[in-house]
Design a protein around this motif. Structure first.
Motif, short mmCIF file in Angstrom:
data_model
loop_
_atom_site.label_atom_id
_atom_site.label_comp_id
_atom_site.label_asym_id
_atom_site.label_seq_id
_atom_site.Cartn_x
_atom_site.Cartn_y
_atom_site.Cartn_z
N SER C 264 0.84 -1.19 0.00
CA SER C 264 0.00 0.00 0.00
C SER C 264 0.88 1.25 0.00
CB SER C 264 -0.90 -0.04 1.23
OG SER C 264 -1.77 1.05 1.26
N LEU C 265 1.95 1.23 0.80
CA LEU C 265 2.84 2.38 0.87
C LEU C 265 3.54 2.60 -0.46
CD1 LEU C 265 4.47 1.84 4.36
CD2 LEU C 265 3.04 3.77 3.66
N MET C 266 3.91 1.50 -1.10
CA MET C 266 4.61 1.64 -2.36
C MET C 266 3.69 2.14 -3.45
SD MET C 266 7.62 -1.05 -2.60
CE MET C 266 6.39 -2.25 -2.46
N SER C 267 2.43 1.71 -3.39
CA SER C 267 1.44 2.19 -4.34
C SER C 267 1.25 3.69 -4.13
CB SER C 267 0.13 1.44 -4.12
OG SER C 267 -0.82 1.83 -5.04
N HIS C 268 1.23 4.08 -2.87
CA HIS C 268 1.09 5.49 -2.55
C HIS C 268 2.30 6.27 -3.07
CE1 HIS C 268 0.11 9.09 -0.35
NE2 HIS C 268 1.32 9.09 0.16
N ALA C 269 3.50 5.74 -2.83
CA ALA C 269 4.72 6.41 -3.28
C ALA C 269 4.69 6.58 -4.79
CB ALA C 269 5.94 5.59 -2.85
N GLN C 270 4.17 5.55 -5.47
CA GLN C 270 4.10 5.60 -6.92
C GLN C 270 3.21 6.76 -7.38
OE1 GLN C 270 3.86 1.69 -8.24
NE2 GLN C 270 3.27 2.18 -10.32
N ASN C 271 2.06 6.89 -6.69
CA ASN C 271 1.18 8.01 -7.02
C ASN C 271 1.88 9.33 -6.81
OD1 ASN C 271 -0.96 6.56 -7.83
ND2 ASN C 271 -2.32 7.05 -6.13
N MET D 266 7.64 -6.48 -7.32
CA MET D 266 7.41 -5.92 -8.64
C MET D 266 6.92 -4.50 -8.54
SD MET D 266 6.37 -8.83 -11.25
CE MET D 266 5.02 -9.10 -10.21
N SER D 267 6.10 -4.24 -7.51
CA SER D 267 5.64 -2.88 -7.30
C SER D 267 6.85 -1.99 -6.97
CB SER D 267 4.63 -2.87 -6.15
OG SER D 267 4.11 -1.60 -5.96
#
Lengths: 334, 334, 334, 334, 334
Positions: C264-271, D266-267
Motif C-alpha cells: 500500500s505504501l509503495m502504491s502510494h509512493a508511486q502516485n 514488482m511494485s
C-alpha cells in the motif's frame, strides 16, 4: 378491572396485561402485578420501552428478578444471549433496521424476562414496537394458551423476521455492485460501497450469530418455562438464523473477491491505458523528430532544396504515423 | 491490633488486612498472617506491588503457596490463565492501558492467589492500583462476606472494565480512519495507522481471549473457594469478555478490508492521474509537433509565405487543443 | 563400580549412569545396563548422540525397546510426538537454534525413551548437549529422586527454553522491520525479510505446536512412569508452549499485514512520484512548446520583429512555469 | 496345486495366492478361491489391475463382497476412505506419481477389501504394481503370519511412502522459487510456477488428508480383522501422514506469502523504474528545451550574435545535465 | 382401482400410487390416500409439483403432516435440512441446474415427507421431474420393497448426482481459465469469470454442505422409517457429498490464487511495458534533442558550415539510436 396508570414513571410501560387460557383477562398497573402472579391459572405479559431506573426497580420488585439481569436490561449494550437465573430465563435480542437516508444500519435491543407465569420485555432503541406481536398472539388464543414460552417464540420470530429484508437488501446491493465493478463505471464509489457493505455484514453477523446458540438451548435442552410442544417452533427460528448466517458469510466472502477483482480490473485498465497512451505518444513523437531534423540549420542539407522536399517530408511523417497506427492496432495496443 | 509494618522489604506491600463477615477487622504485618489464617471465621487479603524475591518468599511461607506459582508471580510475563494447586487457585490477569503521547498500549500483570481463607494479589507494571477495588468491597460488607471468591470477581471485573474504553477508542479510531481513507487525504499515514491498530488489536486479543477459558472454569466447574452464589457474577465477566473478543475480531477484519480498499482506491487514483496527465500531455504535444513542422527549413514551403500562415497555424493549434480537450472531457479522461 | 567404556561404538554414548534416591551411584557401560535395571531401587539415565545402528541395537537389547521406536530414533526426521509402547513412553522433541551468519534456523531432534526405571535420550543435530540438564538434575537430588519422569520434565523444559530467545529475536526483527517499512528505506530488502521471517515462523510453529498435545497428555492423562507430583511441572511447560504458539501466530498475522501495508505504501509512493514527475514535465514542456511556436519560419510573424519579442517570450515562459509551479504546489502535486 | 489361469478375463489378475502361517502355500485361479477360503488356517491374497466388470463379479461372488463396494471399486474416482460392510473392511487409497515431462502429478487408486481370511486389492491407474509389497511380505513370514491385517498395513505404508518424495520435491521447488523471486529474474514464469505448485499441493492434500481419519480408525477403534498387535504399525503410518499434511499446509501458506512478496517486489521495481526513467527523461528534456529557445526566430536575440553564444549554450546544457545527474544520484533516483 | 383425478387442483399432482412388496398396486386420487394408508402392507408415494395451498392442505389432512413442515414446503426458500416431526421425517433438498445461455446456475427445491408407510415429494423450480426415479424404483421391486426409506435414498441419490456434472464443469472452466490467465489474453474477461465462478461455488456450497449433516443423521442415528439395511446406501450418498464439498473448497482456494496470480502477472506486464516504452521513447528523444541543438540560430556554429555537417549529424543520431537499442536489448528492456 382496567385502571388508569397513575404512577409518575409509567410513561415507559407500553402495555401490561394478565392472560388466562390465551385470553386477555385484565389490564394491570405495575403495583397490581404481584397480585396477579399469585394466581396459578394466568400469566402476566409486561412491555416496557426504555424504562427509567425506578420503573425497573418496581418491576424487579414485582416479579422478583435478579439484580444482574436488571442491570443488563437498564444499561443495554449487551450481546444476544440466553441466561438462566434460578427461576427465570433472561434473553437478550438485538433488533436491526436499515435506515434509508443516509443509508445505514441501526441496532436496538430487546431484553426478555421469562418466568413460570410471566414475561417482561424491555425494548431499547428499536423503532418497531411489539404491539403487533401482542395483537397477533391475542388473536390466536389456542397458541397463546401455551403460556409465556410461546410469547418468547413469537417475539424472537418477530425480531428475526426483521433481519431477512436487510440481508436480502444487502444481497441485492452486492449484485448491483457487480454490474458497477465489471462495467468499470464509478469505480471509486464501488470501493467505498464494498467497504461499507462489509462493515454492515460484520455488524449484522454479531447480531445474528449468537442467536444460533440461544436457539440451540431453547430447542434442545430442558430450560424451565419452555413447554415441550413449543420447542418445535424454536427449531423454526433456528433454521432462519442458520440461513441468515450462511448468507452473511457467503456475502462477506463474495465482497472480498469483489474487492480483489476490482483491483485486478483496475490494474488491467492501467495496462490498457498505458498501451494506448504509448501508441498515441509515438505517433506524435515520430513526426516531431522528423520535423526537428529538417529544422536543423546545416548549410548543406540537399533535401531542403528539393522542389517537393517539404511535401515529401509530410508524406514520410504521415506514412510513419499510419505505419505505427497499423502496427499498434495489430498488436492490440490500440 | 494495627501495627506499623517494620519489615525492611515491606515497601512492596500495598495493604494487608483480615476480614470477618465482610468487615475489616485487622491490619496485618506479613509475619502476622499465619496467625490470622489459623482463625476459621475470617480471611486475609494481601496486596503486593512488584515485590522483591525475599518478600515473595515470606509470603509463600505464610500462606504455604506452591513454588511454581511463586516463580510465575515473580517473573511475570505469563499469559492469562487459571491454575489449580492442590489447595489454591492461581489466576493471572493482564492489565491494559492506552498511553496517549506517544499513543501506545501498555500492559501490566496481576497475579492472584486464592485460598480457602485468603487472597493475595501481586501487581506488575499496572498503573492503577487495586485500592479502589478494596474500598468498593469494604463498602459492601454483605457482598464481601461471601469471602475471597467474591474479591476475585471484583478484581477481574475491575481489570476487564479497563479493556472496554481501549477497545471503544480503537473502534473510534477505525471509524475516523474510514473518513481519511475515503477522502484520500493523508493516505500515507493511514497505512501506518491501520498497521498499528492491527498490532494493538492482536496484542489486546492475546490479553482478552484466554480469559474466556478462565471465566468458563470459574462459572461452570467445581473450583474450590468459589462459592456457588458468586458464579453468576463470573458469568457477567464472561459476557463482557466475549463481547470484547467479538469486537476485536470484527475490527481486525474491518482493518484488513480497509487496507485492501485503500490499495484499491490508490490504484483507482493512479488510473485517474494517468488519464489526466495523458490528456494534458497530448494538448501540449500536438501544437509542439505542428510548430516543429513549420520550423522546418525547406525552401519550398508554400504556407510560410502566406500572409496569414502564422495566424492560421496558431488557429489550427488552438483548435486541435480545444478538440482534444472536448474529446477527453467527454470520454472522462479530464 | 565405575569402569572404562571399552566398546568400540561407545563414541556416541555421552553419559550413562545409575541413580538411587536422586544420587548418582554408578557409571555404566552399555552391557552393564541390564544388570542395573534389575535393581528396583535405582534408575538408569543414558545419553546418546547420533548413535550408529549397532549401538542402538545394543541399547534396544539392554532396555527391551520396541522396534518401531528404535527405527524412529535412528532415522530422525520425526515430528514432535508422544507415543506409548506397552511398557515405555517414547517422546520426540525438536530442538531449534538461530544461527547468525548467515542468519537461519537450525533444527535438531531429541528422542526420549522413558521406562519404569530408565530414561534414554538420543540427540540428533542439536548443538547443545544435555550435560547441563544432567548436572542441574544431579545438583537437586530431592527432585531427581522423583525418578525418570522428572528427568523427562527437565529435558523438555531445557528444549522449550531454547525456543523463547528465538521467538523474541523474531519479534524484535518484526519491530525493526516496521521502522524500515514506514520510513520507506531499503524497501526491497524488507520484502525478502518479511518472507524469510514468515518462513521461519512456519518452521518454528511446526516445532512448537505439536508439543501442546504432548504436554496435554503428560499433565492430564494417566501415563505410566510419570509420577503424580511431577504433572504440575509439565503444566508449566505447557504454559510456555501455549504462549510461544500465540506469539508465533500473532507475528505471522502481523507479517501478513506488514506485507500488505508495504504494498500500500509503495502504491502510494508511486502516485506521489507520478504527480511530481508530471508537474516537472509540464514545466519543461510548456516553454518547449512556446519556443517551438517562435521557431516556425512563417514570413509574416509580427512578434519576431518586435524589439523585445525575445525577452517577452522568455518572460511568458518563466511566468507559465511559475504559474504551473504554484498551481501544482497548491494542489499537492509538488 | 498351481494351475494355469485359464479364464478369459484373467488378464487383470496380477497374482492370487493362499498363505498359511506366513508361507505362500498355493497359487489360485479365481474359481478356486472359495474353496481356499473354506480352510480356516490360511488366507487368500488377490491382486487385480483395472479388472473388467465380469472379473469383478466373479471375485465378488467368490469372496461374498457387498454390491456398493464392488461398484466403487469398478468406477474408481473415490476419495480415500475406510468403510465397514458387515464382515469386511473396504479401504480406498489414492496413489500419486510425479511425472517429469511435462512435470505434473498423476493420481491412481487402490481399493482394498479386507476380510477375516482374505485381502483383495484393485489397482487403477497406478504405475507401480504391488509386486514389491508382496515380495517383501513373503520374505518376512513371521510378520505375514499376522494375517491380512498386516498386509493392509504393508500396502498403506507402500502407498504413503510414495507421497514423501513428491512433497519433498515440491518443498525443493518452493525453495528454488525463492531464489528466482528475490533475484527478480524470470518473474513471469515464477507466478505460473507458484500457481501450479499450489494446485499440486491442493490435489495432494485431498489425497493425504482423508487418510488421517482412516488411520485413526485403524489404530484406535475395534475394527474387525485388524489384529491388536498390528495397530502400532498403523500408528506409524498415521505419523507419516500427519507430517505430510503439516508440510503441505506450511508450503501452501508459504506460496501465498511468496506470491504477495512477488507482487510487492514488482511494485517496488516499478517505482525504481519510474524514478530512473524520469531522471533520464529530464536529462534529455532540459537541453531540448534550451535548444528550442535558441531555435526561435526573433530578430533581436543578443545571445545569437555572441561569438561564443553556441559554445556557451552547449556548456549550459551539459552543466544542466550534470547538475540533474548529481541531484538524482543523491536522492537515489539513479 | 385406477381412477381419473377429478379434483380441480390436481394439476400439481404428478403421480400418486400405492406400493405393496415393491409392486405398484394402485393409482390413487388424493382423497383415496387415507384409505390406502390404513392398510399395513403397502405404502403410498405421492409426487407434487409447485402445489397450490389448497392441495397442500388436502395432502396435510390425508397424511396428518405438521403445520410448520407444510408451511416450509409451501414457501420453499429453505436451506437443505432434515427435521423430525413426531411421526415423520421432513427432508429439504436443493436441486441445481447449470443453464447455458446465458450461463448461470438455477436452483430448485425438493421437500420430502417420510412416514411409516408413505413418502410425499414437493418439487419447486426444479426442471427435472422425479419420474425417472420412480420408474427406476419400480423396475427393481426387491429394492423398492424395503419401503419409503429406500425411495428417500433414491431421491437423494438422484439430486446429488445432478451436482457432479456441474462441479466438473466448473473444474473444467477453472482449468480453461488457467490457460487464459497465463497466456495473458483476454485478461479483463478472466477477472469477471473468476468472480462469477467463485460466486457459483459459494452458491453450490450452500446447497451441498448442509447435506453432510443430513446424511450423517440418516446413516448414523436411529431415525424412524429408515430401515437398518438402507443406511449403507446413505453412506454412499454421504461419500459423494464429501467429495463434492472437497472439490468445491479446493476450487475456491484455487480461484483465489488465480486472481492473485492474475494481478501479479499484470503487474509484471506493466513493468515490461514500462521498460519497452521507455526504451523506444529514449530512441526518439535523443535524435530530437540533437536535431534541436542544430536547429539553434547562433551565428557562430562551426558545424553548420561543414560540408558534411548534416550527414555527420544524421550518422550521430543513428549511432546514438543503435547504441541505445543494443544497450536496452542487453539489459532486457527490449
Amino acid at each position: 378491572m382496567i385502571e388508569p396508570l397513575d404512577l409518575p414513571s409509567s410513561a415507559s410501560v407500553v402495555d401490561c396485561a394478565a392472560y388466562c387460557g390465551g385470553i386477555r383477562v385484565a389490564d394491570l398497573a405495575i403495583d397490581q402485578i404481584r397480585g396477579a402472579l399469585a394466581r396459578d391459572d394466568q400469566f402476566v405479559w409486561l412491555g416496557l420501552y426504555e424504562p427509567e431506573q425506578d420503573v425497573l426497580r418496581q418491576v424487579q420488585h414485582q416479579f422478583g428478578l435478579h439484580d444482574l439481569a436488571i442491570e443488563d436490561a437498564y444499561n443495554a449494550h449487551q450481546r444476544p444471549k440466553l441466561e438462566l437465573y434460578e427461576d427465570a430465563v433472561f434473553v437478550v435480542l438485538r433488533t436491526a433496521h436499515l435506515a434509508v437516508a443516509p443509508r445505514h444500519l441501526e441496532f436496538g435491543e430487546t431484553h426478555i424476562f421469562l418466568g413460570r407465569n410471566y414475561l417482561v420485555t424491555v425494548r431499547h432503541g428499536s423503532l418497531r414496537s411489539h404491539i403487533g406481536v401482542r395483537q397477533r398472539c391475542e388473536s390466536t388464543p389456542h397458541l397463546l394458551s401455551k403460556g409465556p414460552g410461546y410469547v418468547l417464540y413469537a417475539l424472537m420470530d418477530f425480531v428475526v423476521d426483521q433481519y431477512l429484508p436487510i440481508v436480502q437488501h444487502i444481497e441485492q446491493e452486492v449484485e448491483d455492485l457487480e454490474d458497477v465493478i465489471f462495467s468499470m463505471t464509478d469505480t471509486d464509489e464501488a470501493t467505498a460501497r464494498i467497504y461499507h457493505l462489509k462493515r454492515d455484514l460484520l455488524a449484522l453477523r454479531r447480531t445474528v450469530a449468537p442467536l444460533v446458540e440461544v436457539c440451540n438451548r431453547l430447542m434442545r435442552f430442558d430450560l424451565p418455562h419452555i413447554p415441550e410442544d413449543t420447542r418445535i417452533y424454536f427449531r423454526d427460528v433456528y433454521d432462519h438464523i442458520v440461513r441468515l448466517n450462511e448468507t452473511i458469510d457467503a456475502q462477506r466472502e463474495l465482497l472480498t473477491t469483489a474487492l480483489e477483482a476490482h483491483l485486478s480490473l483496475m490494474s488491467h485498465a492501467q495496462n490498457e491505458h498505458m498501451k494506448r497512451i504509448t501508441a498515441w505518444a509515438a505517433m506524435i513523437a515520430v513526426p516531431t523528430m522528423i520535423a526537428g531534423v529538417y529544422g536543423m540549420n546545416f548549410r548543406n542539407m540537399p533535401e531542403l532544396n528539393w522542389a517537393y522536399g517539404y511535401h515529401t517530408s509530410l508524406v514520410v511523417m504521415v506514412t510513419a504515423c499510419v505505419g505505427l497506427y497499423v502496427g499498434f492496432k495489430r498488436s492490440g495496443w490500440l
